[in-house]
Design a protein around this motif. Structure first.
Motif, PDB file in Angstrom:
ATOM      1  N   SER A  28       1.010  -0.983   0.024  1.00 17.15           N
ATOM      2  CA  SER A  28       0.050  -0.058   0.020  1.00 17.15           C
ATOM      3  C   SER A  28       0.900   1.226  -0.028  1.00 17.15           C
ATOM      4  N   GLY A  29       2.022   1.221   0.185  1.00 14.96           N
ATOM      5  CA  GLY A  29       2.727   2.415   0.818  1.00 14.96           C
ATOM      6  C   GLY A  29       2.756   3.021   1.803  1.00 14.96           C
ATOM      7  N   THR A  30       1.864   2.540   2.858  1.00 13.85           N
ATOM      8  CA  THR A  30       1.560   3.170   3.951  1.00 13.85           C
ATOM      9  C   THR A  30       2.905   3.209   4.850  1.00 13.85           C
ATOM     10  N   PRO A  31       3.191   4.187   5.542  1.00 12.07           N
ATOM     11  CA  PRO A  31       4.226   3.979   6.474  1.00 12.07           C
ATOM     12  C   PRO A  31       4.010   3.486   7.787  1.00 12.07           C
ATOM     13  N   LEU A  32       5.035   2.958   8.368  1.00 12.38           N
ATOM     14  CA  LEU A  32       4.926   2.229   9.518  1.00 12.38           C
ATOM     15  C   LEU A  32       4.651   3.325  10.662  1.00 12.38           C
ATOM     16  N   ASP A  33       3.948   2.943  11.582  1.00  5.40           N
ATOM     17  CA  ASP A  33       3.632   3.767  12.863  1.00  5.40           C
ATOM     18  C   ASP A  33       5.204   3.937  13.549  1.00  5.40           C
ATOM     19  N   ALA A  34       5.643   2.933  13.465  1.00  4.59           N
ATOM     20  CA  ALA A  34       7.002   2.672  14.221  1.00  4.59           C
ATOM     21  C   ALA A  34       7.495   1.053  14.080  1.00  4.59           C
ATOM     22  N   ASN A  36       8.416  -1.755  16.265  1.00  6.09           N
ATOM     23  CA  ASN A  36       8.629  -2.200  17.719  1.00  6.09           C
ATOM     24  C   ASN A  36       8.580  -3.866  17.901  1.00  6.09           C
ATOM     25  N   GLY A  37       8.757  -4.423  16.624  1.00  2.73           N
ATOM     26  CA  GLY A  37       9.091  -5.982  16.678  1.00  2.73           C
ATOM     27  C   GLY A  37       9.362  -6.317  15.291  1.00  2.73           C
ATOM     28  N   ILE A  38       9.932  -7.528  15.264  1.00  2.00           N
ATOM     29  CA  ILE A  38      10.011  -8.323  14.061  1.00  2.00           C
ATOM     30  C   ILE A  38       9.201  -9.711  14.087  1.00  2.00           C
ATOM     31  N   VAL A  39       8.605  -9.862  12.973  1.00  2.00           N
ATOM     32  CA  VAL A  39       7.730 -11.250  13.170  1.00  2.00           C
ATOM     33  C   VAL A  39       8.235 -12.138  12.187  1.00  2.00           C
ATOM     34  N   VAL A  40       8.608 -13.446  12.712  1.00  2.00           N
ATOM     35  CA  VAL A  40       9.172 -14.559  11.743  1.00  2.00           C
ATOM     36  C   VAL A  40       7.794 -15.530  11.278  1.00  2.00           C
ATOM     37  N   HIS A  41       7.902 -15.842  10.122  1.00  2.00           N
ATOM     38  CA  HIS A  41       6.831 -16.612   9.598  1.00  2.00           C
ATOM     39  C   HIS A  41       7.349 -17.641   8.723  1.00  2.00           C
ATOM     40  N   TYR A  42       6.762 -18.656   8.264  1.00  2.00           N
ATOM     41  CA  TYR A  42       7.077 -19.640   7.203  1.00  2.00           C
ATOM     42  C   TYR A  42       6.313 -19.415   6.060  1.00  2.00           C
ATOM     43  N   VAL A  43       6.525 -19.767   4.832  1.00  2.00           N
ATOM     44  CA  VAL A  43       5.800 -19.678   3.596  1.00  2.00           C
ATOM     45  C   VAL A  43       4.579 -20.680   3.599  1.00  2.00           C
ATOM     46  N   ARG A  95      -2.985  -7.332  13.258  1.00  2.00           N
ATOM     47  CA  ARG A  95      -3.096  -6.149  13.913  1.00  2.00           C
ATOM     48  C   ARG A  95      -1.597  -5.690  14.286  1.00  2.00           C
ATOM     49  N   ARG A  96      -0.437  -6.371  14.022  1.00  2.00           N
ATOM     50  CA  ARG A  96       0.830  -5.789  14.223  1.00  2.00           C
ATOM     51  C   ARG A  96       1.622  -5.244  12.803  1.00  2.00           C
ATOM     52  N   ASN A  97       0.809  -5.433  11.796  1.00  2.00           N
ATOM     53  CA  ASN A  97       1.323  -4.789  10.454  1.00  2.00           C
ATOM     54  C   ASN A  97       1.774  -3.544  10.642  1.00  2.00           C
ATOM     55  N   ILE A  98       1.153  -2.529  11.522  1.00  2.00           N
ATOM     56  CA  ILE A  98       1.558  -1.079  11.541  1.00  2.00           C
ATOM     57  C   ILE A  98       2.872  -0.871  12.311  1.00  2.00           C
ATOM     58  N   ASP A  99       3.276  -1.895  13.021  1.00  2.00           N
ATOM     59  CA  ASP A  99       4.522  -1.646  14.003  1.00  2.00           C
ATOM     60  C   ASP A  99       5.545  -2.619  14.138  1.00  2.00           C
ATOM     61  N   THR A 100       5.414  -3.628  12.783  1.00  2.00           N
ATOM     62  CA  THR A 100       6.724  -4.749  12.723  1.00  2.00           C
ATOM     63  C   THR A 100       7.037  -4.764  11.417  1.00  2.00           C
TER      64      THR A 100
END
Length: 179
Positions: A28-34, A36-43, A95-100
């Motif tokens: 989307s090009g939306t800037p992060l708020d900040a 505050n974390g790193i989220v690890v996923h698997y595909v 819900r953590r898209n905005i800060d991770t």
């Protein structure tokens, strides 16, 4: 564009920047708020490559199938592809898209266990991101910790492996900070 690794034992790992096109389904090009974390996923697509997963995110602009993306995808051979800048929202962690910052990891089979090369690259990438955003290993979480989704599968099924991973990030970060 390839960002070469920074010199030193714990600098930035080599990163292939292949940003997906801005669109409402994956970037989307939306800037992060900040950060505050790193989220690890698997595909959750055994045997797929980093580039195939990056292209899946890119193609969502045409298929409109869902909203999904990640800042990084780490391949089976340890290659790191950056799909979305770290200052923008990626559609990976609810819900953590905005800060991770999110990292998707490829895996060779349905256990979800990473190859040694993938594991090492993810550890180094997490440590570098922690350094970059003034975070620590406690700020590295699983998708499971946000939503309860079985992701990354191997680290949900094997809590001890997750704790070992976070310890490896902590030790790599400590080396980085003392370098």
């Amino acid at each position: 564009q390839i960002l070469p690794a920074e010199s030193g034992p714990c600098g930035r790992p080599e990163i292939i920047q292949d940003f997906i096109v801005e669109n409402p389904y994956s970037r989307s090009g939306t800037p992060l708020d900040a950060v505050n974390g790193i989220v690890v996923h698997y595909v959750a697509n055994a045997g797929s490559t980093a580039e195939e997963n990056r292209n899946y995110f890119e193609n969502l602009k045409d298929t409109h199938e869902t909203k999904a993306s990640s800042n990084f995808v780490v391949g089976i051979e340890g290659e790191i592809v950056q799909c979305v800048p770290t200052w923008e929202v990626a559609y990976a962690s609810n819900r953590r898209n905005i800060d991770t910052v999110s990292i998707e990891c490829c895996h060779p089979d349905d256990t979800g266990k990473f190859t040694d090369a993938t594991y090492q690259s993810v550890v180094e990438l997490c440590a570098w991101l922690c350094m970059k955003f003034d975070l620590n290993s406690d700020d590295v979480i699983r998708h499971y910790d946000v939503t309860g989704k079985e992701c990354p599968k191997y680290f949900v099924d094997h809590e001890d492996a997750w704790e070992n991973f976070r310890q490896d990030v902590k030790e790599t970060l400590a080396r980085q900070q003392n370098y």
